[in-house]
Design a protein around this motif. Sequence first.
Motif, PDB file in Angstrom:
ATOM      1  N   ALA A   1       0.912  -1.152   0.136  1.00  0.00           N
ATOM      2  CA  ALA A   1      -0.034  -0.157   0.196  1.00  0.00           C
ATOM      3  C   ALA A   1       0.983   1.231  -0.103  1.00  0.00           C
ATOM      4  N   VAL A   2       0.566   2.217  -1.074  1.00  0.00           N
ATOM      5  CA  VAL A   2       1.471   3.431  -1.137  1.00  0.00           C
ATOM      6  C   VAL A   2       0.433   4.477  -1.085  1.00  0.00           C
ATOM      7  N   VAL A   3       0.739   5.705  -0.370  1.00  0.00           N
ATOM      8  CA  VAL A   3      -0.034   6.864  -0.607  1.00  0.00           C
ATOM      9  C   VAL A   3       0.525   7.870  -1.180  1.00  0.00           C
ATOM     10  N   PHE A   4       0.093   8.498  -2.379  1.00  0.00           N
ATOM     11  CA  PHE A   4       0.674   9.183  -3.171  1.00  0.00           C
ATOM     12  C   PHE A   4      -0.334  10.276  -3.465  1.00  0.00           C
ATOM     13  N   ARG A   5       0.355  11.333  -3.658  1.00  0.00           N
ATOM     14  CA  ARG A   5      -0.311  12.703  -3.692  1.00  0.00           C
ATOM     15  C   ARG A   5       0.475  13.532  -4.521  1.00  0.00           C
ATOM     16  N   GLN A   6      -0.385  14.367  -5.511  1.00  0.00           N
ATOM     17  CA  GLN A   6       0.470  15.409  -6.230  1.00  0.00           C
ATOM     18  C   GLN A   6      -0.231  16.737  -6.025  1.00  0.00           C
ATOM     19  N   PHE A   7       0.599  17.685  -5.970  1.00  0.00           N
ATOM     20  CA  PHE A   7      -0.078  18.982  -5.986  1.00  0.00           C
ATOM     21  C   PHE A   7       0.510  20.019  -6.660  1.00  0.00           C
ATOM     22  N   PHE A   8       0.044  21.057  -6.916  1.00  0.00           N
ATOM     23  CA  PHE A   8       0.059  22.060  -8.013  1.00  0.00           C
ATOM     24  C   PHE A   8       0.644  23.483  -7.460  1.00  0.00           C
ATOM     25  N   GLU A   9       1.500  24.184  -7.651  1.00  0.00           N
ATOM     26  CA  GLU A   9       1.755  25.651  -7.249  1.00  0.00           C
ATOM     27  C   GLU A   9       1.696  26.537  -8.683  1.00  0.00           C
ATOM     28  N   LYS A  10       0.676  27.449  -8.466  1.00  0.00           N
ATOM     29  CA  LYS A  10       0.200  28.004  -9.732  1.00  0.00           C
ATOM     30  C   LYS A  10       1.284  29.101 -10.148  1.00  0.00           C
ATOM     31  N   GLU A  11       1.781  29.889  -9.548  1.00  0.00           N
ATOM     32  CA  GLU A  11       2.698  31.044  -9.889  1.00  0.00           C
ATOM     33  C   GLU A  11       3.838  30.466 -10.714  1.00  0.00           C
ATOM     34  N   THR A  12       4.435  29.513 -10.152  1.00  0.00           N
ATOM     35  CA  THR A  12       5.558  28.781 -10.726  1.00  0.00           C
ATOM     36  C   THR A  12       5.202  27.443 -11.663  1.00  0.00           C
ATOM     37  N   SER A  13       4.267  27.254 -11.777  1.00  0.00           N
ATOM     38  CA  SER A  13       3.588  25.878 -12.235  1.00  0.00           C
ATOM     39  C   SER A  13       4.499  24.559 -11.722  1.00  0.00           C
ATOM     40  N   THR A  14       4.818  24.674 -10.587  1.00  0.00           N
ATOM     41  CA  THR A  14       5.588  23.608  -9.663  1.00  0.00           C
ATOM     42  C   THR A  14       4.712  22.254  -9.222  1.00  0.00           C
ATOM     43  N   TYR A  15       5.221  21.224  -9.543  1.00  0.00           N
ATOM     44  CA  TYR A  15       4.359  20.137  -8.927  1.00  0.00           C
ATOM     45  C   TYR A  15       5.228  19.489  -7.612  1.00  0.00           C
ATOM     46  N   THR A  16       4.450  19.407  -6.753  1.00  0.00           N
ATOM     47  CA  THR A  16       5.249  18.758  -5.134  1.00  0.00           C
ATOM     48  C   THR A  16       4.392  17.553  -5.351  1.00  0.00           C
ATOM     49  N   TYR A  17       5.192  16.670  -4.589  1.00  0.00           N
ATOM     50  CA  TYR A  17       4.646  15.125  -4.431  1.00  0.00           C
ATOM     51  C   TYR A  17       4.672  14.585  -2.953  1.00  0.00           C
ATOM     52  N   ILE A  18       3.790  13.948  -2.655  1.00  0.00           N
ATOM     53  CA  ILE A  18       4.008  13.082  -1.084  1.00  0.00           C
ATOM     54  C   ILE A  18       3.814  11.853  -1.688  1.00  0.00           C
ATOM     55  N   ILE A  19       4.679  10.920  -1.090  1.00  0.00           N
ATOM     56  CA  ILE A  19       4.776   9.662  -1.074  1.00  0.00           C
ATOM     57  C   ILE A  19       5.079   8.999   0.236  1.00  0.00           C
ATOM     58  N   GLY A  20       3.958   8.090   0.601  1.00  0.00           N
ATOM     59  CA  GLY A  20       3.938   7.543   1.837  1.00  0.00           C
ATOM     60  C   GLY A  20       3.816   6.023   2.037  1.00  0.00           C
ATOM     61  N   CYS A  21       4.373   5.428   3.093  1.00  0.00           N
ATOM     62  CA  CYS A  21       4.100   3.828   3.305  1.00  0.00           C
ATOM     63  C   CYS A  21       2.625   3.624   3.981  1.00  0.00           C
ATOM     64  N   GLY A  22       1.784   3.035   3.176  1.00  0.00           N
ATOM     65  CA  GLY A  22       0.451   2.954   3.663  1.00  0.00           C
ATOM     66  C   GLY A  22       0.447   2.183   5.009  1.00  0.00           C
ATOM     67  N   LYS A  23       1.331   1.453   5.394  1.00  0.00           N
ATOM     68  CA  LYS A  23       1.274   0.688   6.553  1.00  0.00           C
ATOM     69  C   LYS A  23       1.903   1.644   7.591  1.00  0.00           C
ATOM     70  N   THR A  24       3.118   2.061   7.703  1.00  0.00           N
ATOM     71  CA  THR A  24       3.933   2.576   8.734  1.00  0.00           C
ATOM     72  C   THR A  24       3.691   4.056   9.048  1.00  0.00           C
ATOM     73  N   ARG A  25       3.107   4.665   7.693  1.00  0.00           N
ATOM     74  CA  ARG A  25       2.534   6.056   7.605  1.00  0.00           C
ATOM     75  C   ARG A  25       3.928   7.065   7.430  1.00  0.00           C
ATOM     76  N   ASN A  26       5.514   6.417   7.173  1.00  0.00           N
ATOM     77  CA  ASN A  26       6.304   6.968   7.135  1.00  0.00           C
ATOM     78  C   ASN A  26       6.194   7.594   5.476  1.00  0.00           C
ATOM     79  N   SER A  27       6.999   8.931   5.461  1.00  0.00           N
ATOM     80  CA  SER A  27       6.595   9.528   4.050  1.00  0.00           C
ATOM     81  C   SER A  27       7.671  10.359   3.833  1.00  0.00           C
ATOM     82  N   ILE A  28       7.656  10.920   2.553  1.00  0.00           N
ATOM     83  CA  ILE A  28       8.535  11.916   2.063  1.00  0.00           C
ATOM     84  C   ILE A  28       7.807  13.052   1.268  1.00  0.00           C
TER      85      ILE A  28
END
Lengths: 233, 233
Positions: free
Chosen positions: B4-31
């Motif tokens: 199980a992987v938690v994955f989310r993508q986000f957008f910052e409009k002014e600089t059109s930058t994508y930010t990502y969150i990736i986490g372990c679905g079990k331990t909840r540790n993430s980057i």
Amino acid sequence: MKKAVVFRQFFEKETSTYTYIIGCGKTRNSIIIDPVLETVERDAKYINELDLNLLYGINTHIHADHITGTGALKKKFPSMKSVLSSFSKAKADFYINFEKKLQIGEIKLSFKSTPGHTESCMTIISEDLESAFTGDALLIRSCGRTDFQGGSPEKLYHSIHENIFTLPNHYKLYPAHDYNGVINTTVEEEKKYNPRLTQNKENFIEIMNNLNLPYPKKIDKAILINMKCGIDF
Amino acid sequence: MKKAVVFRQFFEKETSTYTYIIGCGKTRNSIIIDPVLETVERDAKYINELDLNLLYGINTHIHADHITGTGALKKKFPSMKSVLSSFSKAKADFYINFEKKLQIGEIKLSFKSTPGHTESCMTIISEDLESAFTGDALLIRSCGRTDFQGGSPEKLYHSIHENIFTLPNHYKLYPAHDYNGVINTTVEEEKKYNPRLTQNKENFIEIMNNLNLPYPKKIDKAILINMKCGIDF
């Protein structure tokens, strides 16, 4: 075996609209959801590069903030049919019958009528993607306004609680817009953290009746054109 | 069984930058990958609501167009370590060793050095997500500019061909930016349709040396601050 599904999400910056392409990985038959006139060239390029056969251009509702791209897409993909809810009282090539699923190659889409933002809003559900496309009914940590085009806070409250929050918790939710750069959400998250939808019905109605939002800039022109699924080239 | 992987993508409009969150679905540790200073509040809210334990804030490179959010995130998540490539010659809490994988709960991330946009650009690869996060090396149907911060069109050409185009065709690619509202791409698509990378090396170098792009507005301030992983609160 899990069916192969082609899935892509796109963003239109000026109106913060999300557009989606869903296709069958085997037959290449596909649909587009909520295209925007200004980004039709981009969307058509990706449909062609992904080698998809575009069957339907579906609008989740009659948008008030932008002109739909379905008219322009019909010009590029002559066999594409424009699609609206059967409750829309608008012109389209094909109307959604909420009793039936729509077959796109090997994949199936089902539809729920989710009025409240407008009378004819609908939510598109894909079991293959474990996802729902909520239009302007449910937005991420928010919901569509209910103060024009036959909107009703009471109806919206029931639509979301009965037809979106009853989906499995892990289903991904993809709205028609997001204004904060958030790409998607899940049923579980919105049930827990949506600041409006975690309220009881009375408080929800109170909140929605007091948003005091400005009248959308493009509404008069957009609705007129979107009532016939976009510019008729 | 698939992890199980938690994955989310986000957008910052002014600089059109994508930010990502990736986490372990079990331990909840993430980057978090490539956070932007202006959207730290939003990102922190989602990290908390997703019940994640943020271990690392990774910048794929020293960004020139915006100030990274890693400094501000350390203030909110004191155990989070800021991360850069070991080739960055900049200040960070932790440096990527390209020989080793990074363990985040049950999931593992591997890293490839992909210089060319800058000397210390890296691409993050997740086998669990069948995805790679390409920073500014590969952009969707494009690539990062090569005319400042130790950029080199020749190096970028090799980086992409040797370390990104060698991934499986179906791998999804998530860049640090997109200016056209396209959310992601695949290895196969970029190998077929990237207008710059489908050229031979000589033509690619010619194209990149003649882009005549304006100097980024925020570059001097951004690089100075990003050389220490953001504002040091």
